[in-house]
Enzyme design. Structure first.
Site, PDB file in Angstrom:
ATOM      1  CG  HIS A  76      -0.363   0.074   2.544  1.00  0.00           C
ATOM      2  ND1 HIS A  76       0.012   1.262   3.131  1.00  0.00           N
ATOM      3  CD2 HIS A  76      -0.071  -0.896   3.440  1.00  0.00           C
ATOM      4  CE1 HIS A  76       0.497   1.026   4.336  1.00  0.00           C
ATOM      5  NE2 HIS A  76       0.474  -0.287   4.550  1.00  0.00           N
ATOM      6  CG  ASP A 128      -2.842   4.071   2.760  1.00  0.00           C
ATOM      7  OD1 ASP A 128      -2.496   2.964   2.287  1.00  0.00           O
ATOM      8  OD2 ASP A 128      -3.493   4.177   3.817  1.00  0.00           O
ATOM      9  CG  ASP A 152       3.176   0.523   7.536  1.00  0.00           C
ATOM     10  OD1 ASP A 152       2.668  -0.215   6.688  1.00  0.00           O
ATOM     11  OD2 ASP A 152       2.550   0.983   8.510  1.00  0.00           O
ATOM     12  CD  GLU A 182      -3.016  -1.361   5.939  1.00  0.00           C
ATOM     13  OE1 GLU A 182      -3.218  -2.239   6.803  1.00  0.00           O
ATOM     14  OE2 GLU A 182      -2.330  -0.325   6.160  1.00  0.00           O
ATOM     15  CD  GLU A 183      -0.915   2.461   7.613  1.00  0.00           C
ATOM     16  OE1 GLU A 183      -1.580   2.097   8.608  1.00  0.00           O
ATOM     17  OE2 GLU A 183       0.253   2.090   7.411  1.00  0.00           O
ATOM     18  CG  HIS A 216       1.410   2.881  12.489  1.00  0.00           C
ATOM     19  ND1 HIS A 216       0.170   2.333  12.790  1.00  0.00           N
ATOM     20  CD2 HIS A 216       1.671   2.470  11.223  1.00  0.00           C
ATOM     21  CE1 HIS A 216      -0.269   1.642  11.765  1.00  0.00           C
ATOM     22  NE2 HIS A 216       0.641   1.708  10.792  1.00  0.00           N
TER      23      HIS A 216
END
Length: 451
Positions: free
Chosen positions: A90, A92, A123, A156-157, A423
């Protein structure tokens, strides 16, 4: 790394990989368009579209998914009769949080102490680059031996399910013999790992109301029911004294029988402050991979700065519950809502609303694809045997794919080892991990084609 043509090609491509990851990280592709411009996500999607086209992919397309974001799809044909492998990542990313907490700007890929820092570096924009590196290495050494479908998700996030709903509406699009999800990570840097389980997740918003409006705490405090205090009381009921999650009807005592996570290593990885205890009981692996875990994500109430001496009439919170394999996320949602409603004190009015949900996932690690990946990782990580770990995070698409294509094998690998700090501020990727996992994926595709 032992010398072989694939490894040598990937090594030679690493400067290009860094340049491309720099370009991709520069897009502020947070799929929350109230905070970040939609144009940033669209530009990142176009970058991937151009990259796939340049690699000879056919049917490259921007897919407008039901949640208002775009996923990128492409198809690279292999030899006649070959198996089909779907590669997922992903583009995003999470918001950068406190930009002042970053040592270097979050959307500028920066090398420091042997790592590349930037939001999405691990990520999962790094996962996009990993897939491209693997394919380029194979093309340089005889060609890609399987049909490849490539999908890069744009939300996705956010957990808004755009790609999941699109796949359900177009079930033939992502059909494959095996799926490689490039959104997980090694248990630690240098230890090749596949993720065998994912916890699912549900999010519930809870609002407590007690008064028609705020009241002067001196005149009414002590008898007037305080909504914020009621909310704090009900949120506290979600945990036992040791911090274990306690939701009426949920079993909190499952155990993990695979790779273990030593407490001191976990403390270091999680950067737990000296003297602060870990919460829960059982092994760390039990707590983060095999058991439900509740987290209060946020509370709406007056900030300390500017607060007035008032009894609060209303307060609300957003609660997340991670759901391990073996527990249905929909049932867990009902139990969480019922618990919040039952444990709200003083007859306060309480409303709960489900915000998002994803089912847990368990892979079939006995499948031929896992044997092919184990052999590939043994070459990419000499002297290391592939390990099986769980992951506390959720990738709802896994269950959608497993439901749509029950015969497909699903493997989870990726760049999000603990040092990556995904994150969080100062997210980074290890270029050594990117190189080795790209080699592993290339060799896996070759092994799998021959299996």
């Amino acid at each position: 790394m032992s010398s072989n043509p694939v490894a040598e090609t990937v090594a030679s491509l690493m400067p290009r990989a860094r340049a491309e990851l720099t370009e991709l990280v520069a897009f502020k592709s947070v799929a929350d368009f109230d905070q970040f411009p939609r144009s940033e996500s669209e530009a990142a999607a176009r970058w991937i579209t151009d990259a796939l086209t340049a690699e000879g992919f056919q049917d490259v397309a921007l897919l407008d998914t039901p949640d208002g974001t775009q996923s990128v799809y492409g198809y690279l044909p292999g030899p006649a009769g070959a198996k089909t492998v779907l590669l997922y990542a992903h583009y995003d990313v999470q918001p950068p949080l406190d930009e002042a907490g970053w040592t270097t700007p979050p959307f500028e890929l920066t090398e420091r102490d042997g790592r590349w820092y930037g939001r999405g570096a691990a990520d999962c924009k790094g996962g996009v680059i990993m897939h491209l590196l693997a394919l380029r290495a194979l093309k340089a050494d005889g060609g890609v031996p399987v049909h490849v479908k490539f999908i890069a998700e744009g939300s996705e996030e956010q957990g808004t399910g755009g790609l999941e709903r699109y796949a359900e509406q177009h079930p033939a699009l992502l059909e494959a013999d095996t799926v490689v999800i490039g959104d997980a990570g090694n248990f630690r840097a240098g230890l090749p790992t596949v993720t065998a389980t994912l916890r699912g997740m549900t999010m519930v918003r809870v609002q407590v109301d007690t008064l028609e409006g705020n009241l002067h705490s001196g005149q009414f405090g002590g008898a007037a029911p305080d909504a914020l205090a009621a909310l704090i009381r009900v949120l506290d009921s979600l945990r036992a004294k040791d911090g274990s999650t306690t939701i009426d009807g949920l079993t909190p005592d499952a155990s993990w029988d695979g790779l273990q996570y030593e407490e001191e290593q976990f403390r270091a990885d999680a950067k737990v402050l000296d003297g602060v205890e870990l919460i829960g009981e059982g092994t760390v692996a039990d707590r983060i991979w095999a058991r439900p875990a509740v987290t209060v994500l946020g509370i709406d109430c007056p900030p300390v700065v500017g607060a007035t001496p008032s009894v609060q009439a209303s307060a609300r919170a957003l609660v997340s519950l991670r759901v391990p394999p073996g527990i249905d996320a929909a049932e867990a949602t009902k139990l969480l809502q019922a618990h919040l409603e039952t444990h709200t004190p003083w007859g306060a009015r309480v409303r709960t609303e489900q915000i998002g949900q994803g089912q847990p996932f368990r892979a079939d690690t006995t499948s031929p694809a896992y044997a092919a990946m184990a052999d590939a990782m043994a070459v990419a990580y000499p002297g290391q045997e592939m390990q099986y770990a769980g992951q506390g995070g959720s990738i709802p698409l896994c269950n959608t794919l497993a439901s749509l294509y029950p015969h497909a094998e699903i493997l989870l690998i990726g760049l999000s080892e603990p040092e990556a700090q995904i994150h969080a501020v100062n997210e980074s990727v290890s270029p050594d991990e990117l190189e080795r996992l790209s080699v592993a994926e290339a060799l896996f595709l070759r092994n799998y084609a021959a299996s």
